[in-house]
Design a protein around this motif. Structure first.
Motif, PDB file in Angstrom:
ATOM      1  N   LEU A   1     -69.423  -8.362  19.807  1.00 45.49           N
ATOM      2  CA  LEU A   1     -70.285  -7.595  18.906  1.00 45.49           C
ATOM      3  C   LEU A   1     -70.251  -8.148  17.480  1.00 45.49           C
ATOM      4  O   LEU A   1     -70.892  -7.617  16.588  1.00 45.49           O
ATOM      5  N   GLY A   2     -69.483  -9.221  17.281  1.00 50.41           N
ATOM      6  CA  GLY A   2     -69.416  -9.839  15.964  1.00 50.41           C
ATOM      7  C   GLY A   2     -68.421  -9.180  15.025  1.00 50.41           C
ATOM      8  O   GLY A   2     -68.402  -9.482  13.835  1.00 50.41           O
ATOM      9  N   LEU A   3     -67.583  -8.284  15.542  1.00 49.83           N
ATOM     10  CA  LEU A   3     -66.612  -7.597  14.695  1.00 49.83           C
ATOM     11  C   LEU A   3     -65.267  -8.313  14.798  1.00 49.83           C
ATOM     12  O   LEU A   3     -64.324  -7.857  15.434  1.00 49.83           O
ATOM     13  N   THR A   4     -65.199  -9.472  14.160  1.00 50.15           N
ATOM     14  CA  THR A   4     -64.050 -10.357  14.312  1.00 50.15           C
ATOM     15  C   THR A   4     -62.941 -10.102  13.294  1.00 50.15           C
ATOM     16  O   THR A   4     -61.837 -10.588  13.462  1.00 50.15           O
ATOM     17  N   ASN A   5     -63.225  -9.352  12.260  1.00 48.63           N
ATOM     18  CA  ASN A   5     -62.258  -9.095  11.203  1.00 48.63           C
ATOM     19  C   ASN A   5     -61.562  -7.756  11.460  1.00 48.63           C
ATOM     20  O   ASN A   5     -62.210  -6.724  11.595  1.00 48.63           O
ATOM     21  N   VAL A   6     -60.230  -7.779  11.543  1.00 52.36           N
ATOM     22  CA  VAL A   6     -59.439  -6.557  11.720  1.00 52.36           C
ATOM     23  C   VAL A   6     -58.595  -6.358  10.480  1.00 52.36           C
ATOM     24  O   VAL A   6     -57.874  -7.265  10.055  1.00 52.36           O
ATOM     25  N   THR A   7     -58.692  -5.161   9.900  1.00 52.68           N
ATOM     26  CA  THR A   7     -57.908  -4.828   8.722  1.00 52.68           C
ATOM     27  C   THR A   7     -57.199  -3.506   8.963  1.00 52.68           C
ATOM     28  O   THR A   7     -57.801  -2.557   9.469  1.00 52.68           O
ATOM     29  N   TYR A   8     -55.920  -3.467   8.614  1.00 52.74           N
ATOM     30  CA  TYR A   8     -55.151  -2.223   8.650  1.00 52.74           C
ATOM     31  C   TYR A   8     -55.056  -1.713   7.231  1.00 52.74           C
ATOM     32  O   TYR A   8     -54.738  -2.472   6.309  1.00 52.74           O
ATOM     33  N   ILE A   9     -55.335  -0.439   7.063  1.00 59.74           N
ATOM     34  CA  ILE A   9     -55.380   0.145   5.732  1.00 59.74           C
ATOM     35  C   ILE A   9     -54.402   1.307   5.666  1.00 59.74           C
ATOM     36  O   ILE A   9     -54.490   2.240   6.471  1.00 59.74           O
ATOM     37  N   GLU A  10     -53.464   1.227   4.733  1.00 61.45           N
ATOM     38  CA  GLU A  10     -52.584   2.347   4.441  1.00 61.45           C
ATOM     39  C   GLU A  10     -53.311   3.231   3.433  1.00 61.45           C
ATOM     40  O   GLU A  10     -53.818   2.732   2.421  1.00 61.45           O
ATOM     41  N   VAL A  11     -53.360   4.509   3.710  1.00 61.53           N
ATOM     42  CA  VAL A  11     -54.054   5.441   2.828  1.00 61.53           C
ATOM     43  C   VAL A  11     -53.064   6.492   2.331  1.00 61.53           C
ATOM     44  O   VAL A  11     -52.319   7.073   3.122  1.00 61.53           O
ATOM     45  N   ARG A  12     -53.081   6.691   1.037  1.00 62.14           N
ATOM     46  CA  ARG A  12     -52.330   7.789   0.437  1.00 62.14           C
ATOM     47  C   ARG A  12     -53.348   8.802  -0.064  1.00 62.14           C
ATOM     48  O   ARG A  12     -54.341   8.414  -0.686  1.00 62.14           O
ATOM     49  N   VAL A  13     -53.081  10.065   0.231  1.00 62.81           N
ATOM     50  CA  VAL A  13     -54.005  11.112  -0.208  1.00 62.81           C
ATOM     51  C   VAL A  13     -53.360  11.914  -1.330  1.00 62.81           C
ATOM     52  O   VAL A  13     -52.140  11.996  -1.443  1.00 62.81           O
ATOM     53  N   SER A  14     -54.209  12.503  -2.142  1.00 61.37           N
ATOM     54  CA  SER A  14     -53.734  13.248  -3.306  1.00 61.37           C
ATOM     55  C   SER A  14     -53.412  14.698  -2.993  1.00 61.37           C
ATOM     56  O   SER A  14     -52.770  15.378  -3.787  1.00 61.37           O
ATOM     57  N   ASP A  15     -53.843  15.162  -1.828  1.00 59.51           N
ATOM     58  CA  ASP A  15     -53.647  16.560  -1.455  1.00 59.51           C
ATOM     59  C   ASP A  15     -53.301  16.607   0.029  1.00 59.51           C
ATOM     60  O   ASP A  15     -54.079  16.129   0.861  1.00 59.51           O
ATOM     61  N   THR A  16     -52.159  17.156   0.357  1.00 65.86           N
ATOM     62  CA  THR A  16     -51.743  17.217   1.767  1.00 65.86           C
ATOM     63  C   THR A  16     -51.748  18.638   2.314  1.00 65.86           C
ATOM     64  O   THR A  16     -51.150  18.909   3.353  1.00 65.86           O
ATOM     65  N   ARG A  17     -52.461  19.528   1.640  1.00 67.29           N
ATOM     66  CA  ARG A  17     -52.633  20.867   2.211  1.00 67.29           C
ATOM     67  C   ARG A  17     -53.551  20.770   3.422  1.00 67.29           C
ATOM     68  O   ARG A  17     -54.346  19.836   3.551  1.00 67.29           O
ATOM     69  N   GLN A  18     -53.440  21.724   4.321  1.00 69.76           N
ATOM     70  CA  GLN A  18     -54.137  21.669   5.606  1.00 69.76           C
ATOM     71  C   GLN A  18     -55.639  21.461   5.456  1.00 69.76           C
ATOM     72  O   GLN A  18     -56.228  20.631   6.148  1.00 69.76           O
ATOM     73  N   LYS A  19     -56.284  22.158   4.568  1.00 72.63           N
ATOM     74  CA  LYS A  19     -57.732  22.037   4.392  1.00 72.63           C
ATOM     75  C   LYS A  19     -58.110  20.629   3.936  1.00 72.63           C
ATOM     76  O   LYS A  19     -59.086  20.043   4.421  1.00 72.63           O
ATOM     77  N   ALA A  20     -57.329  20.058   3.034  1.00 72.78           N
ATOM     78  CA  ALA A  20     -57.603  18.704   2.547  1.00 72.78           C
ATOM     79  C   ALA A  20     -57.450  17.691   3.680  1.00 72.78           C
ATOM     80  O   ALA A  20     -58.274  16.780   3.823  1.00 72.78           O
ATOM     81  N   LEU A  21     -56.416  17.852   4.503  1.00 69.79           N
ATOM     82  CA  LEU A  21     -56.221  16.945   5.634  1.00 69.79           C
ATOM     83  C   LEU A  21     -57.358  17.079   6.645  1.00 69.79           C
ATOM     84  O   LEU A  21     -57.843  16.081   7.185  1.00 69.79           O
ATOM     85  N   GLU A  22     -57.793  18.296   6.897  1.00 72.67           N
ATOM     86  CA  GLU A  22     -58.922  18.510   7.807  1.00 72.67           C
ATOM     87  C   GLU A  22     -60.192  17.862   7.272  1.00 72.67           C
ATOM     88  O   GLU A  22     -60.955  17.265   8.039  1.00 72.67           O
ATOM     89  N   ASP A  23     -60.408  17.971   5.969  1.00 78.57           N
ATOM     90  CA  ASP A  23     -61.584  17.328   5.346  1.00 78.57           C
ATOM     91  C   ASP A  23     -61.513  15.810   5.516  1.00 78.57           C
ATOM     92  O   ASP A  23     -62.503  15.173   5.879  1.00 78.57           O
TER      93      ASP A  23
END
Length: 154
Positions: free
Chosen positions: A63-85
């Protein structure tokens, strides 16, 4: 429901993982049972939730998707609603192949597939960076797939 993952069920699963479209007749020969008990065992594994579905597995490379990138993400809010969003928003990005919530030095790990680095930059700028509650990201570009498995050895 009483269920046992015996050697015959393991053989059935191995055959289905290798080829989910294998005819029951051929599968029966592989595992040494007639069609009726093989069909029953498959149905039983579906009923207990061991087999959750069947799907076509597409080749990202074709499909031409030859580039694989792993991304670490830090979020500013870890309350349940923010995580669900965040979870709902990341599920809507088609280039995201996998996303896991992580216990550790960051909050999420995303596996992203893209055509090339320019496409990756576009996805990061327009989609990943727009995810709710992101405070920072760190990216790692894969150079080569050494092992890729879609199932564990039984």
């Amino acid at each position: 429901m009483n269920f046992e993952l015996d050697a015959t069920n393991q053989k059935i699963l191995e055959a289905l993982v290798a080829n989910a479209r294998i005819p029951i007749t051929e599968l029966s020969k592989k595992v040494g049972l007639s069609k009726t008990p093989v069909t029953y065992r498959i149905k039983q594994m579906e009923d207990v939730g061991l087999i959750t579905g069947y799907r076509a597995i597409l080749s990202p490379l074709k499909l031409g998707l030859t580039n694989v990138t792993y991304i670490e993400v830090r979020v500013s809010d870890t309350r349940q609603k923010a995580l669900e969003d965040f979870n709902a928003a990341v599920r809507s990005i088609p280039e995201v192949e996998e996303c896991y919530m992580i216990a550790g030095g960051f909050d999420y790990q995303i596996k992203l597939r893209s055509r090339d680095m320019a496409h990756y930059r576009e996805i990061m700028a327009e989609k990943i960076s727009a995810l709710p509650h992101i405070s920072s990201t760190t990216s790692y570009v894969a150079m080569e797939a050494v092992v890729e498995q879609s199932w564990l050895n039984l």
